[in-house]
Design a protein around this motif. Structure first.
Motif, short mmCIF file in Angstrom:
data_model
loop_
_atom_site.label_atom_id
_atom_site.label_comp_id
_atom_site.label_asym_id
_atom_site.label_seq_id
_atom_site.Cartn_x
_atom_site.Cartn_y
_atom_site.Cartn_z
N SER A 556 0.82 -1.22 0.00
CA SER A 556 0.00 0.00 0.00
C SER A 556 0.85 1.26 0.00
CB SER A 556 -0.93 0.00 1.22
OG SER A 556 -0.18 0.05 2.42
N CYS A 557 2.09 1.16 0.51
CA CYS A 557 3.00 2.30 0.49
C CYS A 557 3.75 2.42 -0.84
CB CYS A 557 4.03 2.19 1.62
SG CYS A 557 3.32 2.30 3.28
N GLY A 558 3.58 1.41 -1.72
CA GLY A 558 4.26 1.44 -3.01
C GLY A 558 5.66 0.86 -2.98
N ILE A 559 6.00 0.08 -1.96
CA ILE A 559 7.35 -0.46 -1.80
C ILE A 559 7.34 -1.94 -2.17
CG2 ILE A 559 9.15 -1.01 -0.10
CD1 ILE A 559 8.38 1.52 1.37
N SER A 560 8.27 -2.33 -3.04
CA SER A 560 8.44 -3.73 -3.43
C SER A 560 9.18 -4.45 -2.31
CB SER A 560 9.24 -3.81 -4.75
OG SER A 560 9.48 -5.15 -5.09
N PHE A 561 8.50 -5.43 -1.71
CA PHE A 561 9.00 -6.05 -0.48
C PHE A 561 9.21 -7.56 -0.64
CE2 PHE A 561 8.49 -7.16 4.12
CZ PHE A 561 9.49 -6.33 4.60
N GLN A 562 8.84 -8.10 -1.80
CA GLN A 562 8.85 -9.55 -1.97
C GLN A 562 10.25 -10.14 -1.88
OE1 GLN A 562 5.96 -11.17 -2.18
NE2 GLN A 562 6.99 -13.17 -2.17
N GLN A 563 11.26 -9.45 -2.40
CA GLN A 563 12.62 -10.00 -2.46
C GLN A 563 13.26 -10.12 -1.08
OE1 GLN A 563 15.29 -7.30 -4.44
NE2 GLN A 563 14.00 -5.52 -3.93
N TYR A 564 12.69 -9.46 -0.08
CA TYR A 564 13.28 -9.49 1.26
C TYR A 564 12.58 -10.49 2.17
CZ TYR A 564 15.54 -5.22 -0.28
OH TYR A 564 16.29 -4.31 -0.97
N THR A 565 11.66 -11.31 1.63
CA THR A 565 10.96 -12.31 2.42
C THR A 565 11.18 -13.69 1.82
OG1 THR A 565 8.93 -12.05 1.13
CG2 THR A 565 9.18 -10.66 3.08
N GLY A 566 11.06 -14.72 2.66
CA GLY A 566 11.22 -16.09 2.20
C GLY A 566 9.94 -16.88 2.39
N ASP A 567 10.09 -18.22 2.37
CA ASP A 567 8.92 -19.07 2.55
C ASP A 567 8.46 -19.11 3.99
OD1 ASP A 567 9.03 -19.63 -0.14
OD2 ASP A 567 10.27 -21.44 0.15
N CYS A 569 8.59 -17.29 8.04
CA CYS A 569 8.12 -16.02 8.59
C CYS A 569 9.25 -15.04 8.85
CB CYS A 569 7.35 -16.27 9.89
SG CYS A 569 5.90 -17.31 9.68
N TRP A 570 10.43 -15.26 8.25
CA TRP A 570 11.57 -14.37 8.45
C TRP A 570 11.59 -13.29 7.37
CZ3 TRP A 570 14.80 -14.53 12.62
CH2 TRP A 570 14.72 -15.65 13.44
N VAL A 571 12.07 -12.11 7.78
CA VAL A 571 12.27 -10.98 6.85
C VAL A 571 13.73 -10.59 6.91
CG1 VAL A 571 11.65 -8.60 6.31
CG2 VAL A 571 9.92 -10.15 7.20
N ASN A 572 14.36 -10.48 5.73
CA ASN A 572 15.79 -10.21 5.67
C ASN A 572 16.09 -8.72 5.84
OD1 ASN A 572 16.39 -12.95 5.19
ND2 ASN A 572 15.95 -12.68 3.00
N LEU A 573 15.44 -8.13 6.80
CA LEU A 573 15.66 -6.72 7.14
C LEU A 573 15.59 -6.57 8.65
CD1 LEU A 573 13.45 -4.89 4.47
CD2 LEU A 573 15.96 -4.99 4.50
N SER A 574 16.16 -5.47 9.13
CA SER A 574 16.13 -5.20 10.56
C SER A 574 14.75 -4.63 10.95
CB SER A 574 17.23 -4.20 10.92
OG SER A 574 17.04 -3.69 12.22
N TYR A 575 14.34 -4.93 12.18
CA TYR A 575 13.08 -4.39 12.70
C TYR A 575 13.11 -2.86 12.70
CZ TYR A 575 9.82 -2.71 16.23
OH TYR A 575 8.86 -2.00 16.90
#
Length: 685
Positions: A556-567, A569-575
């Motif tokens: 909704s913010c217009g940010i592509s976020f798919q490449q930083y997530t896996g199968d 529940c981990w996200v490859n970014l800092s909180y």
């Protein structure tokens, strides 16, 4: 509930329950403090259960309470309408009754004239003389030849202001005047009364006063600018006074008219014609004076008719009479008689103007809206008082708008209150503008006054708006929605050619600048606090639902976020980076809702300062971190900020504002991630 609890409840609910007797019995039966504590706990549990049941019943019936309140409001509105209809019906019935009474009066008068012959003038004069002998100070009244008595009787005079009885009087109605005499407390011989006032029949108007118990059987005599109220003994006597006064005034007016017609010579005498060219025609003013005929019945009765129209609030009729007189005297020479008539009429015009001014004063009822002022405004314009009518109309509408805003109930939800405030204010402003355009269509010079008034009205609106939105420290999203609602309502005024958007923006810019800077400081402080606790670890959302929710927020913010997530529940970014991104994008969206051209640099510099806090923290962490794995993770976060977040901020800002943000572009170019040595030490340049 247990059986013991039920017994206790029944005991407490019994109508014959006595607390003192119950406590005495309980203290006698208990073995010690423990039994009393247990019994106290039972009563407390029963009280808690009762309170809980009461809450449930309130929540259960809450909708019924609301519906009942609405029904009461609707019923109140219907009762008001019914009262209005009954009032109109009452006025119609009274007018029908008056017309029937006037018909009966004419028939009765004819029958009386046929049954009883008129008294002779000599008998009437003797009767008046004998009566006036009882009045102290009235010896000279009989000096006027032909004066005789028509009617007399006792009356009670009341105070005009507070309607309290003042004194008992005796009124003598003669064929050309009205004598008012007061009762003497100490009589001397045949003298019963004392002279009070003598009014010529042409100098006053008689007005019926509607009965309002206990004030009844009254009529008013208007001698502008004064007036007197008298009360008759009963309704029959009051009716006789009104009828005889009206008939006597008409008889005198008719007699004066015939007298003036008889004074005009039937055949004019031919004047000698002088052959001397230097002779001055002395008879010319007299001829010009005779050319204006002021003996017409409607002109003779004009001052009195104006008094009656003003007393009966027939403003249109009064102005129609004035227009008729002006049209009749148009292009006529100004003679002494015309000047005298003008003086009398001008006094009535002044009184009519004062009444119309009072009709438009804010002290009058403001419920009718702008249309309620149309009657008084139109008559003032017809009297040539368009400037005063404009000023009074705008003052009246300003008071109405201010009263409506003051009566608006402040709800718990700020946005709901702002919706109601905007609806009331801008609807009133639109109705006022339409009514103003209708009333002052032919007076274009008044439009500038309306524009000035509109600006003062919008200032009053902004004061109420800012007090509720900005002074109460609402959230940035709430403030943005409220400002958006106000701007949308303001745009509706362009339908009638009135654009107050710039005025609204200039009045709000100070508060919006302050709220933007305040929330910028809050975001910076929150970011610094998160940075101080940063461990540079991957973000674990624990559940797929939480991960899906985060993806939706980023999308909704217009940010592509798919490449930083896996199968998982981990996200490859800092909180910290994710929280910063969400907070900054929210600030950008709300800031664009609040955007005015005057706030361009404020919003731009706020975004730049917020981004610098995150960038500088990442740069510091890259320089200080020794662990190569963590350093790689930090660089991944820096790349996300530089390649994904900052371009979205630039694009969204340009879409919302309409021009590119050069400062943000320069900031992104100056913070690109680079490697600075072969040992994989990285930094933001």
């Amino acid at each position: 509930m247990s059986e013991t609890g039920n017994r206790l409840r029944k005991l407490l609910e019994s109508p014959n329950f006595d607390p003192q007797t119950y406590v005495k019995q309980l203290s006698q039966q208990s073995d010690g403090d423990r039994d009393l504590q247990e019994h106290r706990q039972k009563i407390q549990n029963l009280a808690d259960e009762t309170a809980q049941n009461l809450k449930k019943n309130v929540y259960k019936n809450y909708r019924q309470f609301i519906e009942t309140a609405k029904e009461i409001s609707y019923l109140e509105s219907e009762m008001y309408q019914l009262s209005h209809i009954l009032t109109e019906q009452k006025s119609i019935m009274e007018s029908i009754t008056q017309s029937l009474l006037s018909t009966d009066k004419d028939e009765t008068s004819k029958e009386m004239q046929a049954a009883f012959p008129k008294e002779t003038e000599e008998l009437k004069q003797r009767t008046l003389t004998s009566l006036l002998e009882k009045v102290e100070g009235a010896k000279n009244i009989m000096d006027t030849p032909g004066r005789h008595l028509v009617y007399n009787g006792d009356l009670v005079e009341f105070d005009v202001d507070n309607m309290s009885p003042v004194q008992k009087v005796h009124a003598f109605l003669m064929n050309d005047c009205l004598l008012i005499a007061t009762w003497l407390p100490n009589r001397r011989g045949t003298v019963k009364y004392k002279y009070n006032a003598l009014y010529d029949l042409e100098s006053f108007a008689v007005v019926n006063v509607k009965d309002n118990p206990p004030m009844k059987d009254m009529f008013k005599i208007l001698m502008f600018p004064d007036s007197r109220i008298f009360q008759a003994e009963n309704s029959k006597v009051k009716k006789e006074w009104l009828e005889i006064l009206d008939e006597t005034k008409k008889n005198k007016a008719s007699k004066d008219k015939h007298k003036k017609e008889e004074e005009v010579p039937m055949s004019p005498v031919r004047a000698e014609v002088s052959t001397n060219p230097f002779d001055i025609d002395d008879d010319e003013p007299a001829d010009s004076e005779n050319s204006v005929d002021l003996s017409l019945e409607w002109i003779q009765e004009l001052p009195e008719d104006l008094d009656v129209c003003i007393a009966q609030r027939d403003f249109e009729g009064a102005v129609d009479l004035l227009d008729k007189l002006n049209e009749y005297l148009k292009d006529q020479p100004v003679t002494p008689k015309v000047k005298e008539l003008r003086t009398k009429v001008d006094e009535r015009v002044r009184q009519l103007t004062e009444v119309l001014v009072f009709e438009l004063s804010p002290d009058r009822s403001l419920r009718g809206g702008p249309k309620a002022t149309r009657r008084a405004v139109s008559q003032l314009i017809r009297l040539g008082q368009s400037t005063k009518a404009c000023e009074l109309f705008l003052n009246n509408r300003a008071a109405a708008v201010q009263t409506a805003i003051r009566q608006l109930r402040i709800e718990g939800a700020t946005l709901l209150y702002i919706h109601k405030l905007c609806n009331i204010f801008f609807t009133s402003l639109l109705e006022t503008a339409k009514e103003f355009e209708m009333d002052f269509a032919g007076n274009t010079g008044c439009y500038s006054a309306f524009v000035v008034w509109s600006r003062s009205a919008i200032t009053m609106f902004v004061d109420a708006f800012s007090k509720q939105v900005f002074d109460s420290k609402e959230s940035l999203s709430t403030a943005a929605e409220c400002v958006k609602v106000a701007k949308e309502h303001c745009q509706q005024l362009t339908e009638i050619g009135l654009d107050l958007t710039f005025t609204l923006q200039s009045l709000l810019v100070k508060d919006i600048r302050a709220v933007l800077q305040s929330y910028k400081d809050i975001i910076i402080e929150a970011t610094k606090h998160r940075n101080s606790e940063e461990m540079w670890r991957r973000m674990n959302l624990m559940t797929p639902e939480a991960l899906a929710k985060l993806k939706e927020e980023m999308r909704s913010c217009g940010i592509s976020f798919q490449q930083y997530t896996g199968d998982d529940c981990w996200v490859n970014l800092s909180y910290t980076v994710v929280a910063f991104t969400k907070q900054m994008m929210s600030f950008l969206e709300e800031g664009l809702k609040l955007y005015f051209p005057e706030l361009h640099m404020v919003l731009l510099e706020s975004l730049r300062e917020i981004i610098l806090v995150a960038v500088q923290h990442v740069d510091y962490s890259l320089r200080c971190e020794q662990d190569s794995e963590k350093k790689s993770f930090i660089l991944q976060n820096a790349t996300f900020l530089h390649d994904t977040v900052l371009p979205v901020v630039e694009r969204r800002f340009e879409e919302g504002v309409g021009k590119p943000a050069k400062q943000l572009q320069d900031l992104r170019k100056s913070t690109r991630p680079v490697r600075i040595n072969p040992d994989s030490t990285t930094s933001l340049v």
